[in-house]
Design a protein around this motif. Structure first.
Motif, PDB file in Angstrom:
ATOM      1  N   LEU A 116     -41.227 -56.704  57.207  1.00  0.00           N
ATOM      2  CA  LEU A 116     -40.778 -56.428  57.988  1.00  0.00           C
ATOM      3  C   LEU A 116     -40.076 -55.701  59.700  1.00  0.00           C
ATOM      4  CD1 LEU A 116     -40.245 -59.038  55.881  1.00  0.00           C
ATOM      5  CD2 LEU A 116     -37.804 -58.748  56.675  1.00  0.00           C
ATOM      6  N   VAL A 117     -40.447 -55.855  60.143  1.00  0.00           N
ATOM      7  CA  VAL A 117     -40.019 -54.559  61.525  1.00  0.00           C
ATOM      8  C   VAL A 117     -38.976 -55.467  61.512  1.00  0.00           C
ATOM      9  CG1 VAL A 117     -40.808 -53.978  63.820  1.00  0.00           C
ATOM     10  CG2 VAL A 117     -42.790 -54.985  61.678  1.00  0.00           C
ATOM     11  N   GLU A 118     -37.251 -54.232  61.502  1.00  0.00           N
ATOM     12  CA  GLU A 118     -36.609 -54.505  61.895  1.00  0.00           C
ATOM     13  C   GLU A 118     -35.168 -53.704  62.184  1.00  0.00           C
ATOM     14  OE1 GLU A 118     -34.783 -56.802  58.951  1.00  0.00           O
ATOM     15  OE2 GLU A 118     -35.862 -56.456  57.208  1.00  0.00           O
ATOM     16  N   THR A 119     -35.944 -52.085  62.175  1.00  0.00           N
ATOM     17  CA  THR A 119     -35.413 -50.634  62.677  1.00  0.00           C
ATOM     18  C   THR A 119     -35.606 -50.491  63.779  1.00  0.00           C
ATOM     19  OG1 THR A 119     -36.899 -49.339  61.621  1.00  0.00           O
ATOM     20  CG2 THR A 119     -34.818 -50.690  60.135  1.00  0.00           C
ATOM     21  N   ARG A 120     -35.297 -49.684  64.716  1.00  0.00           N
ATOM     22  CA  ARG A 120     -36.281 -49.215  65.849  1.00  0.00           C
ATOM     23  C   ARG A 120     -37.459 -48.045  65.542  1.00  0.00           C
ATOM     24  NH1 ARG A 120     -35.887 -51.733  70.392  1.00  0.00           N
ATOM     25  NH2 ARG A 120     -36.983 -49.576  71.198  1.00  0.00           N
ATOM     26  N   ILE A 137     -46.586 -59.071  59.272  1.00  0.00           N
ATOM     27  CA  ILE A 137     -45.737 -58.608  59.930  1.00  0.00           C
ATOM     28  C   ILE A 137     -45.219 -59.282  60.799  1.00  0.00           C
ATOM     29  CG2 ILE A 137     -45.346 -56.853  61.944  1.00  0.00           C
ATOM     30  CD1 ILE A 137     -47.796 -55.402  61.273  1.00  0.00           C
ATOM     31  N   TYR A 138     -43.661 -59.579  60.617  1.00  0.00           N
ATOM     32  CA  TYR A 138     -42.701 -60.157  61.015  1.00  0.00           C
ATOM     33  C   TYR A 138     -41.489 -58.895  61.523  1.00  0.00           C
ATOM     34  CZ  TYR A 138     -38.778 -63.056  60.325  1.00  0.00           C
ATOM     35  OH  TYR A 138     -37.602 -63.960  61.387  1.00  0.00           O
ATOM     36  N   VAL A 139     -41.181 -59.367  62.518  1.00  0.00           N
ATOM     37  CA  VAL A 139     -40.140 -58.790  63.649  1.00  0.00           C
ATOM     38  C   VAL A 139     -38.903 -59.949  62.852  1.00  0.00           C
ATOM     39  CG1 VAL A 139     -39.077 -58.271  65.106  1.00  0.00           C
ATOM     40  CG2 VAL A 139     -41.725 -58.356  65.121  1.00  0.00           C
ATOM     41  N   GLY A 140     -37.420 -58.949  62.464  1.00  0.00           N
ATOM     42  CA  GLY A 140     -36.316 -59.649  61.975  1.00  0.00           C
ATOM     43  C   GLY A 140     -35.431 -59.465  62.674  1.00  0.00           C
ATOM     44  N   LEU A 141     -35.522 -60.333  63.871  1.00  0.00           N
ATOM     45  CA  LEU A 141     -34.155 -59.984  65.280  1.00  0.00           C
ATOM     46  C   LEU A 141     -33.228 -59.435  65.190  1.00  0.00           C
ATOM     47  CD1 LEU A 141     -35.309 -62.964  67.359  1.00  0.00           C
ATOM     48  CD2 LEU A 141     -35.878 -60.890  67.492  1.00  0.00           C
ATOM     49  N   ASN A 142     -32.533 -60.044  63.602  1.00  0.00           N
ATOM     50  CA  ASN A 142     -31.396 -59.765  63.380  1.00  0.00           C
ATOM     51  C   ASN A 142     -30.755 -58.508  62.614  1.00  0.00           C
ATOM     52  OD1 ASN A 142     -28.248 -61.107  62.893  1.00  0.00           O
ATOM     53  ND2 ASN A 142     -28.501 -60.949  61.112  1.00  0.00           N
ATOM     54  N   ASP A 151     -25.210 -56.916  70.701  1.00  0.00           N
ATOM     55  CA  ASP A 151     -24.890 -58.197  70.477  1.00  0.00           C
ATOM     56  C   ASP A 151     -25.772 -59.548  70.513  1.00  0.00           C
ATOM     57  OD1 ASP A 151     -24.680 -57.579  73.044  1.00  0.00           O
ATOM     58  OD2 ASP A 151     -22.171 -58.532  73.135  1.00  0.00           O
ATOM     59  N   GLN A 152     -27.076 -58.995  71.045  1.00  0.00           N
ATOM     60  CA  GLN A 152     -28.085 -59.575  71.747  1.00  0.00           C
ATOM     61  C   GLN A 152     -29.036 -60.086  70.738  1.00  0.00           C
ATOM     62  OE1 GLN A 152     -26.804 -61.688  74.226  1.00  0.00           O
ATOM     63  NE2 GLN A 152     -25.432 -60.227  74.470  1.00  0.00           N
ATOM     64  N   LEU A 153     -28.833 -60.874  70.213  1.00  0.00           N
ATOM     65  CA  LEU A 153     -30.058 -61.889  68.907  1.00  0.00           C
ATOM     66  C   LEU A 153     -31.268 -61.628  69.446  1.00  0.00           C
ATOM     67  CD1 LEU A 153     -30.364 -62.407  66.499  1.00  0.00           C
ATOM     68  CD2 LEU A 153     -30.023 -64.442  66.803  1.00  0.00           C
ATOM     69  N   PHE A 154     -31.914 -62.038  70.753  1.00  0.00           N
ATOM     70  CA  PHE A 154     -32.802 -62.936  71.793  1.00  0.00           C
ATOM     71  C   PHE A 154     -32.887 -61.375  72.342  1.00  0.00           C
ATOM     72  CE2 PHE A 154     -31.141 -67.044  69.531  1.00  0.00           C
ATOM     73  CZ  PHE A 154     -32.213 -67.202  69.275  1.00  0.00           C
ATOM     74  N   PRO A 172     -51.725 -61.688  60.593  1.00  0.00           N
ATOM     75  CA  PRO A 172     -50.356 -63.029  60.357  1.00  0.00           C
ATOM     76  C   PRO A 172     -49.214 -62.365  60.881  1.00  0.00           C
ATOM     77  CG  PRO A 172     -52.184 -63.405  58.616  1.00  0.00           C
ATOM     78  CD  PRO A 172     -52.180 -62.152  58.586  1.00  0.00           C
ATOM     79  N   PHE A 173     -48.847 -62.669  62.038  1.00  0.00           N
ATOM     80  CA  PHE A 173     -47.654 -62.165  62.884  1.00  0.00           C
ATOM     81  C   PHE A 173     -46.971 -63.344  62.858  1.00  0.00           C
ATOM     82  CE2 PHE A 173     -44.920 -62.226  66.563  1.00  0.00           C
ATOM     83  CZ  PHE A 173     -44.497 -60.704  66.555  1.00  0.00           C
ATOM     84  N   GLY A 174     -45.150 -63.259  62.403  1.00  0.00           N
ATOM     85  CA  GLY A 174     -44.184 -63.785  62.737  1.00  0.00           C
ATOM     86  C   GLY A 174     -43.179 -63.519  63.796  1.00  0.00           C
ATOM     87  N   VAL A 175     -42.001 -64.054  63.903  1.00  0.00           N
ATOM     88  CA  VAL A 175     -40.936 -63.656  64.515  1.00  0.00           C
ATOM     89  C   VAL A 175     -39.705 -64.837  64.421  1.00  0.00           C
ATOM     90  CG1 VAL A 175     -41.267 -63.827  66.872  1.00  0.00           C
ATOM     91  CG2 VAL A 175     -39.637 -62.271  66.273  1.00  0.00           C
TER      92      VAL A 175
END
Length: 262
Positions: A116-120, A137-142, A151-154, A172-175
């Motif tokens: 999960l890609v969810e850090t800078r 690989i998944y981008v975790g927006l929250n 404060d902007q999720l999207f 395989p890519f997800g978000v």
């Protein structure tokens, strides 16, 4: 686009998979999450190893297990999840390729490993991370929002961040996460679905909003309807894609606070 449902309800999960979803995710991640998400209206899982075993017994669908972020406990979690029948593991809060390499060594080919890609830090090193032999690989927006102190999720879907990541990922890519097409807040579900199709997402998650929106509904009706919507969106021509992208950006931008003059 493959749909993965977060649940530990064996009957509900088995029905959603039988209706057309690709699989189920059992979520073990909780270490440090209360501190990291303090003050956020987020869901912190209480899923257990026993839950993983119960879900495995209920379905032949693909079973994923989200571990805790890398640490001294990872070896034990990997062994336990593999022994209980997980087809893939998901490593959250990745910051360095070394964490991924060590986890791959622990997995030792016994199942797949996704991140999960969810850090800078992970965003900045996505080219290196994408070269690893990962299942997905998944981008975790929250969590990416929290790590970015935003404060902007999207916002990453609007400012080109996710497009840049997608361009470097050849597996395989997800978000994001979907619910029923008429659901979704503050961004309508149909517009978010169109954005995921535009990005060429191979999979996404069905989470809290989907389960809530499905109350009283038949998964054997609603899951095929959601999949049909995605198929329809994939057949759209360029003008329609551009129009939906503009509507998505407008919906996201409408939620952003207006900067006050100094």
């Amino acid at each position: 686009m493959d749909l993965f449902l977060f649940t530990v309800d064996p009957r509900w999960g088995a029905d959603v998979v039988a209706a057309g979803a690709a699989g189920i995710i059992v979520d073990w991640e909780r270490r440090g999450k209360h501190r990291r998400q303090l003050g956020e209206s987020t869901q912190i899982s209480t899923d257990t190893p026993a839950d993983l075993s119960r879900v495995r017994a209920a379905t032949d669908g693909r079973l994923l297990c989200r571990l805790n972020g890398y640490g001294p406990w990872t070896a034990g979690e990997v062994d336990d999840a593999v022994a209980r029948g997980a087809d893939e593991l998901l490593l959250p809060m990745v910051r360095t390729p070394e964490e991924v390499d060590r986890t791959l060594d622990l997995v030792a080919g016994r199942c797949g490993l996704g991140i999960l890609v969810e850090t800078r830090a992970a965003v900045d090193r996505i080219a290196e991370l994408a070269r690893r032999p990962l299942a997905r690989i998944y981008v975790g927006l929250n969590d990416l929002r929290i790590d970015s102190r935003s404060d902007q999720l999207f916002q990453p879907l609007v400012d080109g961040t996710v497009d840049a990541i997608r361009a470097l990922v050849d597996r395989p890519f997800g978000v994001g996460g979907l619910t029923l097409p008429e659901g979704g807040f503050p961004v309508p579900g149909r517009l978010l679905a169109a954005e995921l199709v535009r990005l060429g997402a191979d999979f996404t998650f069905l989470r809290r909003s989907f389960t809530a929106d499905m109350a009283g509904r038949d998964p054997f009706v609603e899951v095929p309807r959601l999949l049909a919507t995605l198929t329809q969106l994939r057949s759209a021509g360029r003008p329609d894609v551009a129009e939906r992208r503009a509507a998505f950006v407008a919906a996201v931008t409408a939620e952003m606070p207006v900067a006050q003059p100094a």
